[in-house]
Each structure stands twice: as structure tokens, then as C-alpha cells.
Design a protein around this motif. Structure first.
Motif, PDB file in Angstrom:
ATOM      1  N   THR A   1      -1.163  -0.908  -7.366  1.00 52.15           N
ATOM      2  CA  THR A   1      -1.438  -1.691  -8.564  1.00 52.15           C
ATOM      3  C   THR A   1      -0.740  -1.041  -9.748  1.00 52.15           C
ATOM      4  OG1 THR A   1      -3.447  -0.425  -9.050  1.00 52.15           O
ATOM      5  CG2 THR A   1      -3.701  -2.420  -7.699  1.00 52.15           C
TER       6      THR A   1
ATOM      7  N   GLU B   1       0.817  -1.212   0.000  1.00 51.77           N
ATOM      8  CA  GLU B   1       0.000   0.000   0.000  1.00 51.77           C
ATOM      9  C   GLU B   1       0.851   1.263   0.000  1.00 51.77           C
ATOM     10  OE1 GLU B   1      -2.675  -0.104   3.290  1.00 51.77           O
ATOM     11  OE2 GLU B   1      -3.995  -1.603   2.374  1.00 51.77           O
ATOM     12  N   ASP B   2       0.286   2.314  -0.554  1.00 48.46           N
ATOM     13  CA  ASP B   2       0.866   3.651  -0.434  1.00 48.46           C
ATOM     14  C   ASP B   2      -0.222   4.595   0.068  1.00 48.46           C
ATOM     15  OD1 ASP B   2      -0.775   4.114  -2.611  1.00 48.46           O
ATOM     16  OD2 ASP B   2       0.866   4.296  -4.059  1.00 48.46           O
ATOM     17  N   GLU B   3      -0.003   5.889  -0.070  1.00 49.15           N
ATOM     18  CA  GLU B   3      -0.979   6.835   0.477  1.00 49.15           C
ATOM     19  C   GLU B   3      -2.312   6.827  -0.259  1.00 49.15           C
ATOM     20  OE1 GLU B   3       1.915   9.435  -2.023  1.00 49.15           O
ATOM     21  OE2 GLU B   3       1.914   7.508  -0.978  1.00 49.15           O
ATOM     22  N   PHE B   4      -2.368   6.171  -1.423  1.00 48.15           N
ATOM     23  CA  PHE B   4      -3.606   6.112  -2.189  1.00 48.15           C
ATOM     24  C   PHE B   4      -4.351   4.781  -1.996  1.00 48.15           C
ATOM     25  CE2 PHE B   4      -0.586   8.686  -4.792  1.00 48.15           C
ATOM     26  CZ  PHE B   4      -1.126   9.922  -4.463  1.00 48.15           C
ATOM     27  N   GLY B   5      -3.784   3.859  -1.229  1.00 49.83           N
ATOM     28  CA  GLY B   5      -4.402   2.554  -1.034  1.00 49.83           C
ATOM     29  C   GLY B   5      -3.534   1.443  -1.604  1.00 49.83           C
ATOM     30  N   SER B   6      -4.156   0.381  -2.086  1.00 48.94           N
ATOM     31  CA  SER B   6      -3.421  -0.761  -2.624  1.00 48.94           C
ATOM     32  C   SER B   6      -2.622  -0.343  -3.856  1.00 48.94           C
ATOM     33  CB  SER B   6      -4.379  -1.889  -3.001  1.00 48.94           C
ATOM     34  OG  SER B   6      -5.040  -2.372  -1.841  1.00 48.94           O
TER      35      SER B   6
END
Length: 210
Positions: free
Chosen positions: A207, A200-205
Motif C-alpha cells: 500500500t 505483496e512484499d515481505e511485509f504483506g499487502s
């Protein structure tokens, strides 16, 4: 380069980021090139560096300067007018630095040793930028977001470099002239993400698009 009007040229900058080092790294070294012009040296010449506080945003715990540096004597080739050497400045990771997107600035100036002087004003100083994150690479543009890697984040970029492109070969030329190689790197990263779910990063999972 020399300034047309002395004192008007900006100092050279060295940009260093803890981003490109293994997790847990607390100290990195910024290499600064120094130049000598004049009579051939017959012995090593010591000199120093000092911090120019009014141009520095780094705090005292975020850097270390050696008490003394040495310009090493070496023979000059025929017709050679100057020689170069490299010195190192130690940069330390702080909790504050982790929260600063643009990092901190360290402005240093040469302090001459006995028997030598310093050159033009604008060539006496160097700027060292220390940061915790990486600047977004120029090749990661809107098209790359839409067709290859998706939305940029420094966390995604770090994982991409560590697990798909450790030599940092991805660039605009590769994307335009050898898209097969660029796609191959992204596919390698995608395979790693599948094998290591939950990144994960600050935006979520995290991809990728491809």
C-alpha cells in the motif's frame, strides 16, 4: 584520482543490479571505463582482464570475462593527453545471488598487451558489485514513509519504478521543490495498485500512504 601514496587509493566501483532489468533476465553487462595515456595509437591494442581471487566473492558461474579486450585506436585532439574506451563484463544471475542482500564482489585487474604497460597500482583494478536487489534510495526517508510511499521494500520500489516512475525521476530535489510532481507519481502508483490488487512484499499487502 591519483593517490598521494601509491597503492593507497581504493579501486573504482561499478554497481549493477538485476533489480532494474525485466523479470527473467539472466545476464547483464557491467561497463568499465579504461584509459590510455601516451603516444597516439596507430593500431588497436589488445589487453586482458584477470580476476583477483582474494578480493572476489563472486563464484565462477556468476561472471564471464572475454578472452581479450581491445582498446580502439583513434586520433587525439590537439592538447589531448589520454583517451577512454569502455569494455563489458558479463554478470550472471544465480540462485545464491537472489538470497544475498549485499550482492557479490568481483575484483578485476588489467593485463597489459604487447607494447603497453599499466598505470599506478590503484588504477589497474576495478570493483564490480553484482546484486539482485536495489539499495534503498536516499530520498526514501522517514518523511516519505509517513506521507507518501509507506514502508520501504525492494519489491515495492521495483513496482513503483516499473508502473509509476520508469525514468526514475523521483529524488530528494523533486520531493522538496516540486512536491506536486512527487505526489503525482505516488498517485499514479496508487491507481495501479487499485487496478492490480493483491500485490505483496515481505511485509504483506503493498500500500501507499497518500
Amino acid at each position: 584520482m591519483n593517490a598521494f601514496s601509491p597503492g593507497t587509493e581504493g579501486a573504482d566501483s561499478t554497481v549493477m543490479s538485476f533489480f532494474f532489468y525485466p523479470d527473467g533476465t539472466q545476464t547483464i553487462e557491467a561497463e568499465v571505463v579504461v584509459n590510455y595515456s601516451g603516444l597516439p595509437l596507430t593500431a588497436d591494442i589488445p589487453f586482458g582482464l584477470k580476476v583477483i581471487k582474494e578480493g572476489t566473492t563472486a563464484t565462477d558461474d556468476e561472471y564471464d570475462l572475454d578472452d581479450q579486450y581491445v582498446f580502439r585506436a583513434r586520433p587525439l585532439n590537439e592538447g589531448q593527453l589520454n583517451i577512454q574506451d569502455t569494455i563489458k563484463v558479463h554478470l550472471h544471475l544465480s540462485e545464491r545471488l537472489k538470497s544475498l542482500d549485499k550482492g557479490v564482489r568481483l575484483l578485476v585487474e588489467l593485463v597489459p598487451g604487447e607494447g603497453i604497460g599499466v598505470g599506478q597500482y590503484e588504477r589497474r583494478r576495478a570493483v564490480i558489485i553484482s546484486s539482485y536487489v536495489a539499495e534503498k534510495p536516499g530520498w526514501w526517508d522517514k518523511e516519505v514513509e509517513l506521507t507518501l510511499l509507506g514502508r520501504y521494500s525492494s519489491t515495492k520500489y521495483k513496482l513503483f519504478v516499473e508502473h509509476a516512475d520508469p525514468t526514475m525521476s523521483m529524488n530528494k530535489q523533486m520531493i522538496e521543490e516540486r512536491p506536486d510532481l512527487a505526489i503525482g507519481l505516488v498517485m499514479k502508483f496508487k491507481e495501479w495498485l487499485i487496478a492490480n490488487p493483491g500485490q505483496e512484499d515481505e511485509f504483506g499487502s503493498i500500500t501507499v500512504v497518500i
